[in-house]
Design a protein around this motif. Sequence first.
Motif, PDB file in Angstrom:
ATOM      1  N   ARG A 163     -29.518 -28.584  45.115  1.00  0.00           N
ATOM      2  CA  ARG A 163     -30.684 -29.228  45.458  1.00  0.00           C
ATOM      3  C   ARG A 163     -31.616 -29.086  46.612  1.00  0.00           C
ATOM      4  O   ARG A 163     -32.605 -28.898  46.856  1.00  0.00           O
ATOM      5  N   THR A 164     -30.773 -28.938  47.891  1.00  0.00           N
ATOM      6  CA  THR A 164     -31.307 -28.683  49.163  1.00  0.00           C
ATOM      7  C   THR A 164     -31.925 -27.203  49.146  1.00  0.00           C
ATOM      8  O   THR A 164     -32.738 -27.038  49.894  1.00  0.00           O
ATOM      9  N   MET A 165     -30.854 -26.188  48.815  1.00  0.00           N
ATOM     10  CA  MET A 165     -31.187 -24.900  49.165  1.00  0.00           C
ATOM     11  C   MET A 165     -31.910 -23.992  48.209  1.00  0.00           C
ATOM     12  O   MET A 165     -32.483 -23.118  48.452  1.00  0.00           O
ATOM     13  N   GLY A 166     -31.695 -24.472  46.898  1.00  0.00           N
ATOM     14  CA  GLY A 166     -32.790 -23.801  45.871  1.00  0.00           C
ATOM     15  C   GLY A 166     -33.865 -23.516  46.305  1.00  0.00           C
ATOM     16  O   GLY A 166     -34.477 -22.485  46.017  1.00  0.00           O
ATOM     17  N   PRO A 167     -34.995 -24.697  46.660  1.00  0.00           N
ATOM     18  CA  PRO A 167     -36.142 -24.277  46.934  1.00  0.00           C
ATOM     19  C   PRO A 167     -36.470 -23.794  47.952  1.00  0.00           C
ATOM     20  O   PRO A 167     -37.559 -23.238  48.344  1.00  0.00           O
ATOM     21  N   ARG A 168     -35.402 -23.293  48.650  1.00  0.00           N
ATOM     22  CA  ARG A 168     -35.500 -22.526  49.955  1.00  0.00           C
ATOM     23  C   ARG A 168     -35.053 -21.041  49.682  1.00  0.00           C
ATOM     24  O   ARG A 168     -34.800 -20.301  50.701  1.00  0.00           O
ATOM     25  N   GLY A 169     -34.689 -20.735  48.349  1.00  0.00           N
ATOM     26  CA  GLY A 169     -34.397 -19.428  48.174  1.00  0.00           C
ATOM     27  C   GLY A 169     -33.017 -18.955  48.384  1.00  0.00           C
ATOM     28  O   GLY A 169     -32.460 -17.869  48.005  1.00  0.00           O
ATOM     29  N   VAL A 170     -31.996 -20.098  48.527  1.00  0.00           N
ATOM     30  CA  VAL A 170     -30.674 -19.763  48.445  1.00  0.00           C
ATOM     31  C   VAL A 170     -29.758 -20.464  47.086  1.00  0.00           C
ATOM     32  O   VAL A 170     -30.130 -21.633  46.796  1.00  0.00           O
ATOM     33  N   HIS A 171     -29.290 -19.666  46.489  1.00  0.00           N
ATOM     34  CA  HIS A 171     -28.552 -20.058  45.024  1.00  0.00           C
ATOM     35  C   HIS A 171     -27.224 -20.420  45.267  1.00  0.00           C
ATOM     36  O   HIS A 171     -26.598 -20.046  45.752  1.00  0.00           O
ATOM     37  N   VAL A 172     -27.371 -22.071  44.932  1.00  0.00           N
ATOM     38  CA  VAL A 172     -25.640 -22.553  45.207  1.00  0.00           C
ATOM     39  C   VAL A 172     -25.579 -22.592  43.563  1.00  0.00           C
ATOM     40  O   VAL A 172     -26.090 -23.421  42.900  1.00  0.00           O
ATOM     41  N   ALA A 173     -23.912 -22.342  43.354  1.00  0.00           N
ATOM     42  CA  ALA A 173     -23.598 -22.471  41.922  1.00  0.00           C
ATOM     43  C   ALA A 173     -22.348 -22.856  42.214  1.00  0.00           C
ATOM     44  O   ALA A 173     -21.458 -22.628  42.884  1.00  0.00           O
ATOM     45  N   TYR A 174     -21.539 -23.488  40.788  1.00  0.00           N
ATOM     46  CA  TYR A 174     -20.317 -24.174  40.605  1.00  0.00           C
ATOM     47  C   TYR A 174     -19.732 -23.436  39.470  1.00  0.00           C
ATOM     48  O   TYR A 174     -20.500 -23.535  38.218  1.00  0.00           O
ATOM     49  N   LEU A 175     -18.831 -22.560  39.685  1.00  0.00           N
ATOM     50  CA  LEU A 175     -18.027 -21.877  38.256  1.00  0.00           C
ATOM     51  C   LEU A 175     -16.783 -22.645  37.788  1.00  0.00           C
ATOM     52  O   LEU A 175     -15.887 -22.820  38.468  1.00  0.00           O
ATOM     53  N   VAL A 176     -17.071 -23.484  36.587  1.00  0.00           N
ATOM     54  CA  VAL A 176     -15.972 -24.069  36.132  1.00  0.00           C
ATOM     55  C   VAL A 176     -14.878 -23.233  35.149  1.00  0.00           C
ATOM     56  O   VAL A 176     -15.667 -22.542  34.355  1.00  0.00           O
ATOM     57  N   ILE A 177     -13.868 -23.201  35.943  1.00  0.00           N
ATOM     58  CA  ILE A 177     -12.841 -22.088  34.893  1.00  0.00           C
ATOM     59  C   ILE A 177     -11.769 -23.018  34.418  1.00  0.00           C
ATOM     60  O   ILE A 177     -11.151 -23.566  34.870  1.00  0.00           O
ATOM     61  N   ASP A 178     -12.067 -23.007  32.981  1.00  0.00           N
ATOM     62  CA  ASP A 178     -11.122 -23.998  32.195  1.00  0.00           C
ATOM     63  C   ASP A 178     -10.039 -23.018  31.495  1.00  0.00           C
ATOM     64  O   ASP A 178     -10.353 -22.423  30.352  1.00  0.00           O
ATOM     65  N   ALA A 179      -9.012 -22.691  32.217  1.00  0.00           N
ATOM     66  CA  ALA A 179      -8.203 -21.774  31.988  1.00  0.00           C
ATOM     67  C   ALA A 179      -7.033 -21.741  32.511  1.00  0.00           C
ATOM     68  O   ALA A 179      -6.876 -22.207  34.020  1.00  0.00           O
ATOM     69  N   ALA A 180      -5.939 -21.161  32.134  1.00  0.00           N
ATOM     70  CA  ALA A 180      -4.887 -20.856  33.074  1.00  0.00           C
ATOM     71  C   ALA A 180      -5.002 -19.406  33.283  1.00  0.00           C
ATOM     72  O   ALA A 180      -5.142 -18.553  32.658  1.00  0.00           O
ATOM     73  N   ILE A 181      -5.208 -19.162  34.777  1.00  0.00           N
ATOM     74  CA  ILE A 181      -5.526 -17.876  35.251  1.00  0.00           C
ATOM     75  C   ILE A 181      -4.088 -16.821  35.106  1.00  0.00           C
ATOM     76  O   ILE A 181      -3.065 -17.328  35.495  1.00  0.00           O
ATOM     77  N   ASP A 182      -4.564 -15.672  34.818  1.00  0.00           N
ATOM     78  CA  ASP A 182      -3.579 -14.931  34.542  1.00  0.00           C
ATOM     79  C   ASP A 182      -3.002 -14.269  35.715  1.00  0.00           C
ATOM     80  O   ASP A 182      -2.993 -13.198  36.453  1.00  0.00           O
ATOM     81  N   LEU A 183      -1.898 -14.975  36.302  1.00  0.00           N
ATOM     82  CA  LEU A 183      -1.040 -14.868  37.578  1.00  0.00           C
ATOM     83  C   LEU A 183       0.232 -14.869  37.059  1.00  0.00           C
ATOM     84  O   LEU A 183       0.873 -15.758  36.107  1.00  0.00           O
ATOM     85  N   GLU A 184       1.271 -14.319  37.836  1.00  0.00           N
ATOM     86  CA  GLU A 184       2.726 -14.345  37.698  1.00  0.00           C
ATOM     87  C   GLU A 184       3.419 -15.636  37.473  1.00  0.00           C
ATOM     88  O   GLU A 184       3.898 -15.884  36.523  1.00  0.00           O
ATOM     89  N   GLU A 192       5.950 -18.585  26.395  1.00  0.00           N
ATOM     90  CA  GLU A 192       5.926 -18.579  25.013  1.00  0.00           C
ATOM     91  C   GLU A 192       4.199 -18.268  25.029  1.00  0.00           C
ATOM     92  O   GLU A 192       4.072 -18.022  23.490  1.00  0.00           O
ATOM     93  N   LYS A 193       3.430 -18.344  25.778  1.00  0.00           N
ATOM     94  CA  LYS A 193       2.077 -18.267  25.572  1.00  0.00           C
ATOM     95  C   LYS A 193       1.584 -16.615  25.314  1.00  0.00           C
ATOM     96  O   LYS A 193       1.973 -15.748  26.050  1.00  0.00           O
ATOM     97  N   PRO A 194       0.706 -16.339  24.267  1.00  0.00           N
ATOM     98  CA  PRO A 194       0.151 -15.113  24.139  1.00  0.00           C
ATOM     99  C   PRO A 194      -0.737 -14.769  25.132  1.00  0.00           C
ATOM    100  O   PRO A 194      -1.103 -15.519  26.033  1.00  0.00           O
ATOM    101  N   ASP A 195      -0.987 -13.241  25.296  1.00  0.00           N
ATOM    102  CA  ASP A 195      -2.035 -12.602  26.341  1.00  0.00           C
ATOM    103  C   ASP A 195      -3.400 -13.619  26.430  1.00  0.00           C
ATOM    104  O   ASP A 195      -3.877 -13.768  27.316  1.00  0.00           O
ATOM    105  N   ASP A 196      -3.889 -13.904  25.145  1.00  0.00           N
ATOM    106  CA  ASP A 196      -5.054 -14.426  24.893  1.00  0.00           C
ATOM    107  C   ASP A 196      -5.413 -15.965  25.453  1.00  0.00           C
ATOM    108  O   ASP A 196      -6.276 -16.400  25.674  1.00  0.00           O
ATOM    109  N   TYR A 197      -4.052 -16.529  25.891  1.00  0.00           N
ATOM    110  CA  TYR A 197      -4.017 -17.756  26.706  1.00  0.00           C
ATOM    111  C   TYR A 197      -4.551 -17.669  27.819  1.00  0.00           C
ATOM    112  O   TYR A 197      -5.058 -18.745  28.434  1.00  0.00           O
ATOM    113  N   PHE A 198      -4.516 -16.690  28.600  1.00  0.00           N
ATOM    114  CA  PHE A 198      -4.751 -16.489  30.051  1.00  0.00           C
ATOM    115  C   PHE A 198      -6.061 -16.049  30.253  1.00  0.00           C
ATOM    116  O   PHE A 198      -6.671 -15.195  29.367  1.00  0.00           O
ATOM    117  N   CYS A 199      -6.894 -16.470  31.435  1.00  0.00           N
ATOM    118  CA  CYS A 199      -8.213 -15.705  31.719  1.00  0.00           C
ATOM    119  C   CYS A 199      -7.739 -14.737  32.945  1.00  0.00           C
ATOM    120  O   CYS A 199      -7.289 -15.091  33.858  1.00  0.00           O
TER     121      CYS A 199
END
Length: 232
Positions: A163-184, A192-199
């Motif tokens: 809200r502070t920086m948008g009007p000044r030309g700086v884009h601040v964004a928050y990315l919600v990752i609703d997932a189990a990330i595909d890590l070891e 037991e989870k299939p590949d489709d379970y992971f992001c």
Amino acid sequence: MKSLAIVTGVGPGTGASIVRRFHEGGYQVAMLARSAERLDALAKELPDAFAVPCDVSDPPALHAALDQIEARAGAPKVAVHNAVGGAFANFLDVDPAVLERNFQVNVMALMHLGRWAAPRMEKAGGGALIVTGNTSAERGRANFAGFAPTKAAQRILAESMARTMGPRGVHVAYLVIDAAIDLEWQRKNNPEKPDDYFCRPVDIAEEVWHIAHQAKSAWSFRSEIRPFAEVW
């Protein structure tokens, strides 16, 4: 000179994938993480990426790292706060010091990074500051007492910054990752989870790239991604 992207929390999954995506897109990439060995190995693969070992929870160390980056590559066009401190325990069992440590990584490091990067982006004509988050920012499950409060605070801080920086030309964004990330470790915890379970980290990185390059007439603040089979 190529545009500069700064990425914190460059681990073997999402962080490394974000670095690779911006490098592929023609950026110089400054990589921050505590593991100098991991960063050096990645820098050897990517000629326009360079390692800046740093514990982002240490403000003087973080500022020294950022000043080092600026001296080498100038002001950033993009900064991605991907560093994360996590813990799994309920509020009765978790060590309060763990919550405090996670707050330093997830919230205070964002505060310091934003205060350093945003004015430089504004002066240079614009830029994007993106935070990788998750659904813990929006709900307090029992075993996330040492983590979720910090992610909720992180999301609110990012919104205030936007809200502070948008009007000044700086884009601040928050990315919600609703997932189990595909890590070891996720694969080991969910055999037991299939590949489709992971992001996949590469797909997360693609969304970060997209957000960083949205047209000014259609900026998003809160973006949300999950695997197609995820129940929500």
